[in-house]
Scaffold this motif. Sequence first.
Motif, short mmCIF file in Angstrom:
data_model
loop_
_atom_site.label_atom_id
_atom_site.label_comp_id
_atom_site.label_asym_id
_atom_site.label_seq_id
_atom_site.Cartn_x
_atom_site.Cartn_y
_atom_site.Cartn_z
N LYS A 366 0.86 -1.17 0.00
CA LYS A 366 0.00 0.00 0.00
C LYS A 366 0.89 1.22 0.00
O LYS A 366 1.75 1.40 0.87
CB LYS A 366 -0.91 0.01 1.23
CG LYS A 366 -1.89 1.18 1.26
CD LYS A 366 -2.85 1.08 2.41
CE LYS A 366 -3.87 2.22 2.39
NZ LYS A 366 -4.85 2.11 3.50
N ILE A 367 0.69 2.09 -1.00
CA ILE A 367 1.53 3.28 -1.15
C ILE A 367 0.64 4.52 -1.12
O ILE A 367 -0.28 4.65 -1.91
CB ILE A 367 2.32 3.24 -2.47
CG1 ILE A 367 3.22 2.00 -2.53
CG2 ILE A 367 3.15 4.51 -2.64
CD1 ILE A 367 3.92 1.80 -3.86
N ILE A 368 0.94 5.43 -0.18
CA ILE A 368 0.21 6.69 -0.07
C ILE A 368 1.22 7.82 -0.23
O ILE A 368 2.25 7.83 0.44
CB ILE A 368 -0.49 6.80 1.30
CG1 ILE A 368 -1.44 5.61 1.53
CG2 ILE A 368 -1.26 8.12 1.41
CD1 ILE A 368 -1.94 5.50 2.95
N ALA A 369 0.92 8.74 -1.13
CA ALA A 369 1.87 9.83 -1.39
C ALA A 369 1.13 11.16 -1.53
O ALA A 369 0.09 11.23 -2.18
CB ALA A 369 2.69 9.55 -2.65
N ASN A 383 -1.87 -1.19 -3.91
CA ASN A 383 -2.93 -0.21 -3.66
C ASN A 383 -2.25 1.14 -3.53
O ASN A 383 -1.54 1.39 -2.55
CB ASN A 383 -3.69 -0.58 -2.38
CG ASN A 383 -4.89 0.32 -2.15
OD1 ASN A 383 -4.94 1.44 -2.64
ND2 ASN A 383 -5.86 -0.17 -1.39
N VAL A 384 -2.44 2.02 -4.54
CA VAL A 384 -1.71 3.29 -4.58
C VAL A 384 -2.70 4.46 -4.54
O VAL A 384 -3.70 4.47 -5.25
CB VAL A 384 -0.86 3.40 -5.87
CG1 VAL A 384 -0.13 4.75 -5.91
CG2 VAL A 384 0.15 2.26 -5.94
N SER A 385 -2.37 5.44 -3.70
CA SER A 385 -3.17 6.66 -3.64
C SER A 385 -2.22 7.84 -3.57
O SER A 385 -1.36 7.89 -2.68
CB SER A 385 -4.08 6.65 -2.41
OG SER A 385 -4.78 7.87 -2.29
N CYS A 386 -2.35 8.78 -4.53
CA CYS A 386 -1.43 9.92 -4.52
C CYS A 386 -2.09 11.14 -5.13
O CYS A 386 -3.19 11.06 -5.68
CB CYS A 386 -0.13 9.57 -5.26
SG CYS A 386 -0.35 9.28 -7.01
N LYS A 387 -1.40 12.28 -5.04
CA LYS A 387 -1.94 13.55 -5.50
C LYS A 387 -1.32 14.02 -6.81
O LYS A 387 -1.71 15.07 -7.34
CB LYS A 387 -1.70 14.64 -4.43
CG LYS A 387 -2.31 14.33 -3.08
CD LYS A 387 -3.82 14.31 -3.14
CE LYS A 387 -4.41 14.11 -1.74
NZ LYS A 387 -5.89 14.00 -1.79
N ASP A 388 -0.34 13.28 -7.32
CA ASP A 388 0.31 13.68 -8.57
C ASP A 388 0.40 12.46 -9.48
O ASP A 388 -0.20 11.42 -9.20
CB ASP A 388 1.70 14.26 -8.29
CG ASP A 388 2.14 15.26 -9.35
OD1 ASP A 388 1.60 15.20 -10.47
OD2 ASP A 388 3.03 16.08 -9.06
N ASP A 389 1.17 12.57 -10.55
CA ASP A 389 1.24 11.49 -11.53
C ASP A 389 1.78 10.20 -10.94
O ASP A 389 2.67 10.20 -10.08
CB ASP A 389 2.16 11.90 -12.71
CG ASP A 389 1.55 13.00 -13.56
OD1 ASP A 389 0.32 13.11 -13.57
OD2 ASP A 389 2.32 13.73 -14.21
N ILE A 390 1.25 9.09 -11.43
CA ILE A 390 1.81 7.77 -11.19
C ILE A 390 2.58 7.40 -12.45
O ILE A 390 2.00 7.27 -13.53
CB ILE A 390 0.73 6.73 -10.89
CG1 ILE A 390 -0.03 7.09 -9.60
CG2 ILE A 390 1.34 5.33 -10.77
CD1 ILE A 390 -1.22 6.20 -9.30
N ILE A 391 3.89 7.26 -12.32
CA ILE A 391 4.74 6.97 -13.47
C ILE A 391 5.46 5.65 -13.22
O ILE A 391 6.18 5.50 -12.23
CB ILE A 391 5.77 8.09 -13.71
CG1 ILE A 391 5.05 9.42 -13.92
CG2 ILE A 391 6.67 7.77 -14.90
CD1 ILE A 391 5.99 10.61 -14.00
N GLU A 408 -5.22 5.17 -7.45
CA GLU A 408 -6.05 6.37 -7.40
C GLU A 408 -5.15 7.59 -7.36
O GLU A 408 -4.25 7.69 -6.53
CB GLU A 408 -6.95 6.35 -6.17
CG GLU A 408 -7.86 7.58 -6.08
CD GLU A 408 -8.85 7.51 -4.92
OE1 GLU A 408 -9.01 8.53 -4.24
OE2 GLU A 408 -9.44 6.44 -4.71
N THR A 409 -5.40 8.53 -8.29
CA THR A 409 -4.61 9.76 -8.33
C THR A 409 -5.47 10.90 -8.83
O THR A 409 -6.44 10.69 -9.55
CB THR A 409 -3.38 9.59 -9.25
OG1 THR A 409 -2.69 10.84 -9.32
CG2 THR A 409 -3.77 9.16 -10.65
N THR A 410 -5.08 12.11 -8.44
CA THR A 410 -5.79 13.29 -8.93
C THR A 410 -5.16 13.80 -10.22
O THR A 410 -5.59 14.79 -10.78
CB THR A 410 -5.76 14.41 -7.88
OG1 THR A 410 -4.41 14.74 -7.60
CG2 THR A 410 -6.45 13.97 -6.61
N ALA A 411 -4.12 13.11 -10.71
CA ALA A 411 -3.44 13.53 -11.94
C ALA A 411 -3.56 12.44 -13.00
O ALA A 411 -4.65 11.98 -13.30
CB ALA A 411 -1.98 13.85 -11.64
N GLY A 412 -2.43 11.97 -13.57
CA GLY A 412 -2.47 10.97 -14.64
C GLY A 412 -1.64 9.75 -14.30
O GLY A 412 -0.92 9.71 -13.30
#
Length: 559
Positions: A366-369, A383-391, A408-412
């Motif tokens: 589980k990764i939260i950023a 399980n990833v949740s962040c506020k910027d791109d997932i690359i 889940e991200t608010t970017a791309g």
Amino acid sequence: MNNKQPLSVNSLRLSADKKQLLLLITPVQEEVTIQHITDLIQHSEYVNLKINPKGVKEAIQGFNNLKSSKSATPELDSIAIADRIHAKFSITIDPLKMTAKALLTNAYGGLPITLDALKNKMDELDITEGIITKNLLLLVKTSKQVSPGSTHQVVVAQGTAAIHGTDALFECLVETPKQRQLRPKINEDGTVDMRDLGQLNTVKIDTPLMRKTPCSEGSDGINILGEVLPHTSGKDFSLEVGENTKISEQDENLLVATLPGIPKMLNNGMKVDDVLVVKNVDVGSGHVEYEGDIVIEGDVCSGMKVKASGDISISGFVESAHIECEGNLIVSKGIIGHQIEEGGNNYSCIVNSKGNVSANFSQYSKIIAGGGVHIKTQLLHCNVSCKDDIIVLDTSGMRGTILGGSLETTAGVFTASIGAISGSKTCIHLAGDYAHLMENKAQIRQTIQAEKEKLESLIEAQAKVKLLPNSEKKQTLDIRLTLTIEEVEHHLVELNKNLEDKINMIKEYLKDAKVVAQKEMFNSVNIDIGKQTFSSNRKYGPTTISLIDHKLTAKPFTK
């Protein structure tokens, strides 16, 4: 006619003004041709004059006429067959007024050009600066020596361009953790070991961190007409003295460390974070919690916890551990966990960073950023949740796989490959504010329509009031209606501005909210934005999933 002589140089003479070579048309033995006349000139003292083709033809015609004449004493004539032409020149100035070039056409037996003539012409053209005297003298010398009619061009004046100043530059003298993470080891055989990033760089007291190259002032230029060409001065910026750094006492343009630690870039400077260095985090070290940055030279082992108020840099693996930091998390190798319950969403490895998370690979974690997530090779069942791109891409942009799990991200989301042939379900949710923005837009439009209808009613009411007989009541009603109309109009202006802002925010979101598989995408990949959902039911090539006309659409990816 009986005393015919061969054509000879004795038939040649100069005109009274010395400008033309004349040929006397007399009876001659042979038939005269162009070659005869040309040879005659070539073997005479007038060889440097310019042959006049028209005159030569007239001379030949004159000889022919004389030959056919039946007159006992034919009338003789002289015809101009060559011209004496003085050397001439022209001077041209380029559109920028920075260069003047002289074009010389050499004389045909005439006078060469003079230095005074050149200088007078330059004065006439207002050329006052950058005059190249040696080239002028060369042109005069050339005019006396080279073959008739030849042309020669030379630069006779050259302006001086303005030298613009340069801004202050800043050179980082040490390797930061982020730079290190982007430079994997290259083996002797040329292959790249993505797991071996070398030792983490720390600095000591007085280690040079950053060097400033001061700005330069520059200097004005001047064109050949004497007009000043102003320069632009370079901008100066001060070395930014960050925490635990200082300006060197020996060099005002050098920033050095005042404390051992990890160097970090600022805009125009550096800082050194106080660092706790740990060999491994295991049962031998116990859990680690520190106010500052933590550097772990080895691994974080199963069941261990690491917490920092700054960054955490880990040279090895994170295995079924709990990591929490206020800054960035950099894991040189992998983040590895497992499902606590088969088929469940609880994992044995949890990392939580308020900054960015970087690793070589991650699985069952589980990764939260608070920032973005950058994985180089594989993001498997996480399980990833962040506020910027997932690359999920390596440095070449050709390798990188997202398989299974929930993102889940608010970017791309950007990777090379999503999913697998086996059809493992992969869920991607581009959270953002799209649904909320669309709802707000619809509400604002409804309010605008209601206000427009209200405005129309008020205007109709005011029109009716104006028809009433004059009275104090009429005046009061009219004032009230006018104030209310102004209030509604002002509200409409605010609503329309708010609507425009929401539309721009939606456009900005749509520009960034996309899922890109640069190589391939398999079936069982579910992507949703707001209420829109895309589900892949086959294999795709390079693909971009984005909202087009408010509908999630797959289209070929192009770089």
